[in-house]
Structure formats: structure tokens, C-alpha cells
Design an enzyme around this catalytic site. Structure first.
Site, PDB file in Angstrom:
ATOM      1  N   ASP A  30      14.672 -53.550   9.818  1.00  0.00           N
ATOM      2  CA  ASP A  30      15.626 -52.326   9.132  1.00  0.00           C
ATOM      3  C   ASP A  30      16.361 -52.150   9.422  1.00  0.00           C
ATOM      4  O   ASP A  30      16.124 -51.553  11.166  1.00  0.00           O
ATOM      5  CB  ASP A  30      14.293 -51.113   8.547  1.00  0.00           C
ATOM      6  CG  ASP A  30      14.841 -49.982   7.864  1.00  0.00           C
ATOM      7  OD1 ASP A  30      14.107 -50.175   6.626  1.00  0.00           O
ATOM      8  OD2 ASP A  30      15.377 -49.083   8.040  1.00  0.00           O
ATOM      9  N   ASN A  86       9.275 -47.784  -2.182  1.00  0.00           N
ATOM     10  CA  ASN A  86      10.062 -47.028  -3.203  1.00  0.00           C
ATOM     11  C   ASN A  86      10.323 -47.385  -3.853  1.00  0.00           C
ATOM     12  O   ASN A  86      11.441 -48.019  -4.243  1.00  0.00           O
ATOM     13  CB  ASN A  86      10.847 -45.807  -2.447  1.00  0.00           C
ATOM     14  CG  ASN A  86      10.809 -45.647  -1.198  1.00  0.00           C
ATOM     15  OD1 ASN A  86       9.316 -45.287  -0.804  1.00  0.00           O
ATOM     16  ND2 ASN A  86      11.823 -45.723   0.143  1.00  0.00           N
ATOM     17  N   GLY A  92      12.307 -42.219  -4.737  1.00  0.00           N
ATOM     18  CA  GLY A  92      13.233 -42.110  -3.183  1.00  0.00           C
ATOM     19  C   GLY A  92      13.286 -43.482  -2.932  1.00  0.00           C
ATOM     20  O   GLY A  92      14.005 -43.611  -1.814  1.00  0.00           O
ATOM     21  N   GLN A  93      13.714 -44.675  -4.117  1.00  0.00           N
ATOM     22  CA  GLN A  93      14.673 -45.645  -3.557  1.00  0.00           C
ATOM     23  C   GLN A  93      16.336 -45.909  -3.425  1.00  0.00           C
ATOM     24  O   GLN A  93      16.590 -44.494  -4.173  1.00  0.00           O
ATOM     25  CB  GLN A  93      14.626 -46.823  -5.092  1.00  0.00           C
ATOM     26  CG  GLN A  93      14.814 -48.234  -4.192  1.00  0.00           C
ATOM     27  CD  GLN A  93      14.195 -49.176  -5.652  1.00  0.00           C
ATOM     28  OE1 GLN A  93      14.112 -49.027  -6.752  1.00  0.00           O
ATOM     29  NE2 GLN A  93      14.697 -50.419  -5.420  1.00  0.00           N
ATOM     30  N   HIS A  99      12.127 -53.959  -2.560  1.00  0.00           N
ATOM     31  CA  HIS A  99      11.976 -54.831  -0.849  1.00  0.00           C
ATOM     32  C   HIS A  99      10.798 -53.521  -0.672  1.00  0.00           C
ATOM     33  O   HIS A  99      10.243 -53.078  -0.937  1.00  0.00           O
ATOM     34  CB  HIS A  99      12.931 -53.916   0.006  1.00  0.00           C
ATOM     35  CG  HIS A  99      13.534 -52.594   0.042  1.00  0.00           C
ATOM     36  ND1 HIS A  99      13.732 -51.933  -0.770  1.00  0.00           N
ATOM     37  CD2 HIS A  99      13.366 -51.320   0.680  1.00  0.00           C
ATOM     38  CE1 HIS A  99      14.834 -51.333  -0.992  1.00  0.00           C
ATOM     39  NE2 HIS A  99      14.121 -50.955  -0.264  1.00  0.00           N
ATOM     40  N   HIS A 101       8.525 -52.221   3.066  1.00  0.00           N
ATOM     41  CA  HIS A 101       9.200 -52.046   3.558  1.00  0.00           C
ATOM     42  C   HIS A 101       7.358 -51.565   4.495  1.00  0.00           C
ATOM     43  O   HIS A 101       6.603 -51.683   4.155  1.00  0.00           O
ATOM     44  CB  HIS A 101       8.448 -50.083   4.339  1.00  0.00           C
ATOM     45  CG  HIS A 101      10.166 -50.092   3.157  1.00  0.00           C
ATOM     46  ND1 HIS A 101      11.081 -48.828   4.737  1.00  0.00           N
ATOM     47  CD2 HIS A 101      10.660 -48.777   2.323  1.00  0.00           C
ATOM     48  CE1 HIS A 101      12.239 -48.215   3.235  1.00  0.00           C
ATOM     49  NE2 HIS A 101      12.146 -49.070   2.539  1.00  0.00           N
TER      50      HIS A 101
HETATM   51  P1  5GP Z   1      14.675 -47.554   0.302  1.00  0.00           P
HETATM   52  O1  5GP Z   1      14.941 -46.356   0.189  1.00  0.00           O
HETATM   53  O2  5GP Z   1      15.421 -48.261  -0.575  1.00  0.00           O
HETATM   54  O3  5GP Z   1      13.102 -48.084   0.605  1.00  0.00           O
HETATM   55  O4  5GP Z   1      15.054 -47.811   1.668  1.00  0.00           O
HETATM   56  C1  5GP Z   1      16.195 -48.872   1.944  1.00  0.00           C
HETATM   57  C2  5GP Z   1      15.853 -49.249   3.469  1.00  0.00           C
HETATM   58  O5  5GP Z   1      17.376 -50.445   3.967  1.00  0.00           O
HETATM   59  C3  5GP Z   1      16.649 -48.152   4.597  1.00  0.00           C
HETATM   60  O6  5GP Z   1      14.848 -48.402   5.353  1.00  0.00           O
HETATM   61  C4  5GP Z   1      17.377 -48.552   5.177  1.00  0.00           C
HETATM   62  O7  5GP Z   1      17.854 -48.235   6.422  1.00  0.00           O
HETATM   63  C5  5GP Z   1      17.681 -50.041   5.277  1.00  0.00           C
HETATM   64  N1  5GP Z   1      18.994 -50.326   4.882  1.00  0.00           N
HETATM   65  C6  5GP Z   1      20.430 -50.551   4.508  1.00  0.00           C
HETATM   66  N2  5GP Z   1      21.163 -51.481   4.272  1.00  0.00           N
HETATM   67  C7  5GP Z   1      20.483 -52.539   5.153  1.00  0.00           C
HETATM   68  C8  5GP Z   1      21.471 -52.913   6.138  1.00  0.00           C
HETATM   69  O8  5GP Z   1      22.774 -53.297   6.020  1.00  0.00           O
HETATM   70  N3  5GP Z   1      20.717 -53.665   6.720  1.00  0.00           N
HETATM   71  C9  5GP Z   1      19.431 -54.141   7.349  1.00  0.00           C
HETATM   72  N4  5GP Z   1      18.547 -54.538   7.755  1.00  0.00           N
HETATM   73  N5  5GP Z   1      19.158 -52.713   6.621  1.00  0.00           N
HETATM   74  C10 5GP Z   1      19.002 -52.036   5.757  1.00  0.00           C
END
Ligand code: 5GP
Ligand code: ZN
Length: 106
Positions: A30, A86, A92-93, A99, A101
Site C-alpha cells: 500500500d 472495504n 469506506g471504499q 482489494h 488489505h
Molecule cells: P480503500 O479505502 O479503497 O479500501 O483503500 C484503498 C487503498 O489503496 C488505500 O489504503 C490507499 O493507500 C491505496 N492506494 C491508493 N492509490 C494507490 C496507488 O497508486 N498505489 C498503491 N500502492 N496504493 C494505493
């Protein structure tokens, strides 16, 4: 999906710190880690979120969960770790490409 940041990572249009790749999935660190170890596992198939899942995705999602454990162990998380998915706006997505985490401290 031309506008999807994770599809761009899959297509190597945007760099990532890659952990694992095969024909179905990609795992990478991340960009904004919330723990000592924080990586994401994504399907190469663009699925927006868990809300779009159906029976056709069973094998793929099972593969992702088994891989999550394998990669967590390889990253020193044998004492345990958190997984988080999420889902949707109210979940909270932020990135709308499904994906998982994996978060943990050694
Ligand atoms: P969500 O809130 O959608 O579950 O989490 C998205 C995650 O993707 C966040 O933890 C954010 O830091 C990560 N993220 C967003 N853009 C990028 C990117 O360009 N590269 C990487 N490696 N992680 C990303
Ligand atoms: Zn995508």
C-alpha cells in the site's frame, strides 16, 4: 477499465512495489501504509467491489484469501494480522477495484 488506478497498476502504466503476480492476481505494498506491513491483493479482473460478487468469483476470491495468508507469513506475520475489505461508499471504499488489505506488525 481505463479510469481505474488499480487497472493501471495491473497494466504497468503506474508503478507499484510488487509482491506477487500471476495470471489472476496482483499483490503490492500500500502506498500509504497503516502498519509495519500493509499490502493489497487485487484480482486482475476489474470487479468494483464485493457488491458485484457472484458465484463465478468463488474460486478467484478463495485464491486471494489463501494467498493473503501465504504472503502474510512470508512477511513475518505468523503471530497474526488483519485483513480488511472495504465495500462500497458506505463501507469506506476509496478505490473501486476490489482489494483485500493485509495489515500487521511483526
Ligand atoms: P480503500 O479505502 O479503497 O479500501 O483503500 C484503498 C487503498 O489503496 C488505500 O489504503 C490507499 O493507500 C491505496 N492506494 C491508493 N492509490 C494507490 C496507488 O497508486 N498505489 C498503491 N500502492 N496504493 C494505493
Ligand atoms: Zn480496475
Amino acid at each position: 477499465m481505463s479510469n481505474c488506478i488499480f487497472c493501471k497498476i495491473i497494466a504497468k502504466e503506474i508503478p507499484c512495489n510488487l509482491i506477487y503476480e500471476d495470471q489472476d492476481v496482483l499483490a503490492f505494498h500500500d502506498i500509504n501504509p497503516h502498519a509495519e506491513v500493509h499490502f493489497l491483493i487485487i484480482p486482475k479482473l476489474h470487479i468494483e467491489s464485493m457488491l458485484q460478487l457472484n458465484e463465478q468469483h468463488q474460486e478467484l476470491m478463495g485464491k486471494i484469501m489463501v494467498l493473503a495468508n501465504k504472503l502474510a507469513l512470508e512477511h513475518g506475520l505468523a503471530k497474526g494480522y488483519k485483513t480488511q475489505i472495504n465495500t462500497g461508499k458506505n463501507g469506506g471504499q476509496e478505490v473501486f477495484h476490489l482489494h483485500v488489505h493485509v495489515l500487521g506488525n511483526k
